[in-house]
Structures are given as C-alpha cells and as structure tokens.
Design an enzyme around this catalytic site. Structure first.
Site, PDB file in Angstrom:
ATOM      1  N   CYS A 172      10.567  32.201   1.812  1.00  0.00           N
ATOM      2  CA  CYS A 172      11.091  30.848   1.792  1.00  0.00           C
ATOM      3  C   CYS A 172      12.562  30.709   2.151  1.00  0.00           C
ATOM      4  CB  CYS A 172      10.891  30.183   0.449  1.00  0.00           C
ATOM      5  SG  CYS A 172       9.327  30.525  -0.325  1.00  0.00           S
ATOM      6  N   ASN A 222      14.151  31.727  -3.659  1.00  0.00           N
ATOM      7  CA  ASN A 222      13.759  32.504  -2.492  1.00  0.00           C
ATOM      8  C   ASN A 222      13.670  33.959  -2.909  1.00  0.00           C
ATOM      9  OD1 ASN A 222      13.461  33.687   0.079  1.00  0.00           O
ATOM     10  ND2 ASN A 222      15.671  33.694   0.425  1.00  0.00           N
ATOM     11  N   SER A 231       9.383  47.935   4.021  1.00  0.00           N
ATOM     12  CA  SER A 231      10.245  48.523   5.039  1.00  0.00           C
ATOM     13  C   SER A 231      11.147  49.570   4.403  1.00  0.00           C
ATOM     14  CB  SER A 231      11.084  47.421   5.702  1.00  0.00           C
ATOM     15  OG  SER A 231      11.912  47.943   6.711  1.00  0.00           O
ATOM     16  N   ILE A 278       2.981  33.245  -0.823  1.00  0.00           N
ATOM     17  CA  ILE A 278       2.673  34.654  -1.044  1.00  0.00           C
ATOM     18  C   ILE A 278       2.110  34.896  -2.438  1.00  0.00           C
ATOM     19  CG2 ILE A 278       3.722  36.955  -1.264  1.00  0.00           C
ATOM     20  CD1 ILE A 278       5.598  36.143   1.025  1.00  0.00           C
ATOM     21  N   LEU A 303       6.960  29.849   2.011  1.00  0.00           N
ATOM     22  CA  LEU A 303       6.058  30.848   2.557  1.00  0.00           C
ATOM     23  C   LEU A 303       5.148  31.264   1.401  1.00  0.00           C
ATOM     24  CD1 LEU A 303       5.384  32.671   5.045  1.00  0.00           C
ATOM     25  CD2 LEU A 303       6.949  34.362   4.056  1.00  0.00           C
ATOM     26  N   ILE A 324       7.215  49.642  16.948  1.00  0.00           N
ATOM     27  CA  ILE A 324       7.673  49.021  18.185  1.00  0.00           C
ATOM     28  C   ILE A 324       8.428  50.045  19.023  1.00  0.00           C
ATOM     29  CG2 ILE A 324       9.896  48.223  17.270  1.00  0.00           C
ATOM     30  CD1 ILE A 324       9.483  45.625  18.904  1.00  0.00           C
TER      31      ILE A 324
END
Length: 591
Positions: free
Chosen positions: A2, A75, A369, A52, A50, A293
C-alpha cells in the site's frame, strides 16, 4: 502493502480533500486494489490498498475504530500480528477483521508509545487520536517502509512517496544544498531527515513522532542497534553462532510467508536469495514461484547469472521464471524507472528491479528478497580493509565518499555548495558514537542503519511497489540483525565475507552457489557508459532545464563526456551517471 497519505491542520481550517485525492492518485501503483479517503474537519487520511492480509472489505483503510476513537493508515506487514491479536483478545479487545492493520489500532490503544516495540515487521503508520487530537507517526526499525512529510505552522502533510507530496502542491521544490552535498558525497545516500528537496523531509527509521494539535512535535527513538558483546558471547564457539544464526534466519523466512495470497522469491542465484529458497523448501514449501532476470552482455561482462539460479530452481523444483531483457528494452524502460523513484538513486540495478517487478507482479503479489545480507553479515569486498583500521573515520570516508569537499567545489556550480560539510560531520558523529566495539562494527553499524536504508532498501521498495508488488526482506528481521551485530567480526569476514552465513548455507544449498565468485545485479550497458547511454546523458545534462539549473560546472561535464570511464567513484560508480541520474529525476518529476 500500500501507500498512505494524509493532512492535519493546526489552525482549525479543514484538511484539503483535493490534496488527498492528488496524493492517493499519485500512489495508485502501490495499491491498485482499493482506494480510501477519510476527511473529518482538520484531519484527512488517504490510502491505496494492496490486498495481502484479510482480502475482505473489513481490512479496508483508512481504518476507524469509533469505540476506541482511533483512525489509522498503514503501509507494511506486521508478521507477528496473530500472536499480538491473541494477547489483545486476552485483554478484552474485540476484532472486526483478521487484518494486521486492526492489530496496530488495538495495540496502540493498549500500549500507546510502547506498541511499536512489540511489532515484528516492516511498517510505516499514522494514527489520529480523536479525543486528544494528537497524531502518531511511526516507521519500522530499519526503515524498510518510507514516510515523507511536509510541515509548516499551518499544516502537516505526509505520504509514502515524495512525488505524492509534490503532486498535492504547495511544496518548496527547490534543491536543498545540504541534500545535494549528501547525494554527491555519500554515494547518493541522503539520510533522514533530509531529501534532495528543501521542502520535503522524511521520518528517520525506528522513530515514533507525536504531533500535538498545535503542531509541536516530540520524537522517541524506540530502537537502536548496538554492536556490543556480552561476556557469554565471547565464550561461544563457531558452531553455536552458526546454529543461532541459522535458527534466527529460519524464523525470519518463515514469518515472511504469512499472507492470504501466494508468496514467491526473487532468485538472483547468489547465496542470499538461494538460501531463502532452500530454507523454504526445507520447511516443506513445494513448487515455490521463483523469478530471475538477465540483460545482454556488454564489454565482455555477462548480464545474467542464470546458470546459478537454474541450479537452485532445479534442485528445489521451483516454479521458475527467467526474464531476459534486451538492451533496447532496458533503455526504453529507464524513464519510467526514474519516475518511480521517490528520490534519485544511482545504482545500476534500479532498472533491473523495475523490470523484474513488472513481470513478477503478473504472477504474485508478494516476494521474499535477499537484500541486506551483505551489510548485516559483512559480505562486501571492502569490509576486510576496515577490520584492523587505526583510523576508521578516515578509512571509511576513503571507501564511501565519492568526493571530498574540495573536489565537490570543483564539480558543483558556484551557487550550489552548502555552507557546512554536513556529510563529513554526520559520518564522524555516527562512526565515533558509543555502542560499537571494533572498527568493523562501526562501519557495519552505519551501513546497516544508514546506507542500507537509503540505498538498497529504498530501491527495492520503490521498484517493486511501482508494480503493486510487496517485497519482504528476511535478512532485515530486527531480531536477526541484533544477533548478527553480536557475531564476532572474524566469523563474518571468513570465507571472503558472510562466513557464518555461508556455513549455515552449506547445510542447505549446493556448494557451487556458495563458493562461486561474488556477483552483483549485472546491468553492463549502464555500468559501461557509451553509445546510446552516453548520448542520453549528454542530452539531459546539456538540456535547457539543466543549463538553467547549472548544478554542475560545464568544464567538469566536458571531462565526463570525453572519458566517462576515467571518472569512477571508490565504490565503482560512474560520476557521469550520478550527475545524469539527478537531472533525469528532477525532470521526470517536473522540478
């Protein structure tokens, strides 16, 4: 999760709903699932959501508890919210949702300013108390979630992003010479409360700020990281430290799986992200979604590490996605990448995280991550140079400062030098402060609590949230970080860095991942500035807007254009890219 914003006035005038609408609109990518605005007289709160945890409308924000007289925007994620909920229910609190947001509301009512100490997570939140008129603003211990603000005698505005505040108008967007000196000196790190703009500030990590109805503020730093070892710590052997670090990391990784949606992993192929995947597999996770990536090679340097991420994906049978980005696509994405930055950030891998996040967000809303492991466990190549330093301040500045003050004066336009050498004064105060026992401890403390916050952590938040993707960083679990600070320096530095962490990894992931040469997120086309990238830097730094701003001396820019590779910072960054990125960011945000 968010984006939050709000306005509180101090003169009795109503808060601006128009400003709130502009801020929430600006942050739409951070929270694409829902929007909410609450306006009550002098207080207005805004939110982009968002979804979740608790996907129902009961988890919508701004969240109001009329019975308790509290309103909240938040947030982040509180990983121990279920345990706290049980404790609060034992105290008689009743819940209308299953969200971690509501846990913050009840915790604030139950424990007041002590509440943030109980939270394990990443968070920025603002609470308004109806009965007192006070506002509480708070940021997590390691600054994983951002909180920017503008305050004067009449009002306070705040938001999760700097551009949201600019979008609301009324902000002094003149460049702050102090912020500029940090940017050009401290490897683009501008520590709180400063930003590159004179009119915008940011709340420091681990800070709870109480704002009275008349605008008076009082800050409480509720957590500080110390690098001091007890008598017991000094008696522990290597095997015990390995066990303790492994147990703490397992808890950190497990905590970050809490969600009502699937959680994936950004898999670079390095030790840190590979270890996360291995520990999740060890815990029983099957068919975990993982993402890597890569970019085209340049100047003989590979642009991907797929051979390593493939090993992990195959070993643990993950649902793996590889994304190869042609150089032309990378260059095309640079303008949007820079526009997604709340502050100018020079690291080459910003565009990598931006494009990776774009693809990952098509599959999941949450990822783990590996950011932070190198700072917390001394993984970078420069740390051994500091282990036995006889002058840690001088040696640290030699490694981290892009320019000394004399060189800065030769590079900046004549109107842009700050009166004082604040970067040098700031670093000296931080390095010499009590609470760190060895030269390496002092370096790791400033890297973990300052450099990490306003470089890699901010980078990951900005680039992932640009696509409504929440990134969770288990290596920055505050309990793990506290433990790591007590690990003896020699155990961190062994095996070319992160020694104790690599020992944990040897029981989990293949050795060829652990004993490989250390890699970085490779974006060769930006590291070696030539061709289209060089032309882009020339265009932006000689544009009319840049000439009128006159941030840099023309003769200095001429030297950069003539031979970019001759002007590299001690941390292997390009001075030309640093200058160009700042101008690109200013123009992207119409400043």
């Amino acid at each position: 999760m968010c984006g939050l914003c709000g306005e509180i006035t101090f003169d009795g005038s109503p808060a601006s709903v128009e400003a709130l609408s502009a801020m929430t609109c600006s942050m739409c990518p951070r929270g694409p699932d829902a929007e909410g605005i609450l306006a009550r007289g002098r207080v207005a709160l805004g939110h982009r959501r968002l979804k979740i945890i608790d996907l129902s409308e009961r988890g919508q924000q701004p969240m109001v508890d009329s019975e308790l007289g509290l309103s909240l925007v938040f947030n982040g994620c509180i990983y121990n919210h279920k345990e706290l909920r049980a404790e609060l229910e034992g105290k008689g609190y009743r819940f209308f949702s299953t969200s971690d947001t509501e846990v913050i509301l009840k915790a604030w009512h139950a424990w007041g300013p002590e509440a943030p100490k109980r939270f394990n997570g990443m968070f920025a939140f603002v609470i308004h108390e109806r009965d007192t008129g006070r506002v509480a603003m708070c940021r997590d211990r390691l600054g994983i979630k951002p909180l920017y603000y503008v305050q004067d005698d009449k009002h306070l505005r705040f938001a999760s992003t700097l551009p949201a505040l600019v979008a609301a108008g009324g902000v002094d967007t003149a460049i702050d010479p102090v912020g500029l000196s940090y940017y050009m000196t401290f490897h683009a790190v501008v520590p709180p409360p400063h930003t590159i703009l004179r009119g915008v500030r940011k709340l420091p990590p681990a800070t709870l700020r109480i704002v009275e109805p008349d605008g008076r503020i009082k800050d409480n730093i509720y957590w500080a990281l110390t690098f001091e070892r007890s008598r017991e710590d000094l008696t522990l052997d290597h095997a015990v430290w390995k066990e303790r670090v492994g147990d703490a990391l397992r808890r950190a990784v497990d905590r970050r799986m809490i969600a009502d949606v699937p959680v994936g992993v950004l898999l670079s192929g390095g030790v840190d992200s590979s270890l996360i995947v291995g520990l999740l597999a060890e815990a029983g996770q099957q068919h975990l979604k993982t993402f890597s990536i890569g970019f085209e090679a340049a100047h003989g340097e590979a642009g991907d590490e797929f051979k390593y991420s493939d090993i992990i994906a195959e070993r643990f049978d993950t649902d793996h996605t590889k994304i190869m980005i042609p150089t032309a696509n990378m260059l095309a994405a640079l303008p949007d990448t820079i526009a997604a930055m709340s502050e100018p950030m020079v690291s080459y891998d910003n565009v990598g995280f931006y494009l990776l996040s774009r693809e990952v967000a098509k599959h999941v809303k949450v990822v783990q991550s590996g950011q932070g492991a190198d700072e917390v466990f001394a993984g970078y190549h420069w740390y051994p140079k500091l282990e036995n330093s006889n002058d840690i301040l001088t040696d640290y500045k030699a490694l981290f400062f892009d320019r000394d003050r004399d060189k800065l004066a030769a590079h900046l336009g004549e109107n842009w030098m700050a009166q004082d050498d604040e970067p040098a004064r700031f670093v000296e105060a931080h390095i010499t402060r009590a609470g760190a026992e060895t030269p390496l401890d002092r370096a790791l403390r400033i890297d973990t609590t300052v450099m990490l916050v306003d470089d890699p952590v901010k980078r990951v938040d900005n680039m992932t949230m640009a696509w409504g993707l929440e990134a969770r960083v288990p290596f920055l679990d505050h309990e793990l970080v506290e433990l790591a600070a007590r690990v003896p320096p020699e155990l961190k530095l062994k095996d070319e860095g992160k020694g104790v962490l690599k020992d944990v990894a040897r029981d989990v992931i293949p050795r060829e991942i652990i004993d490989r040469p250390k890699g970085y997120f490779p974006v060769p086309a930006l590291k070696y500035i030539d061709g289209p990238v060089l032309e882009m830097t020339k265009d932006v730094l000689t544009s009319q807007a840049a000439r009128e701003r006159a941030l840099f001396r023309p003769e200095y820019l001429g030297c950069l254009f003539d031979d970019p590779t001759a002007h590299i910072t001690p941390l292997r960054g390009s001075e030309l890219w640093q200058c160009a990125l700042l101008e690109l960011w200013l123009q992207a945000h119409n400043i």
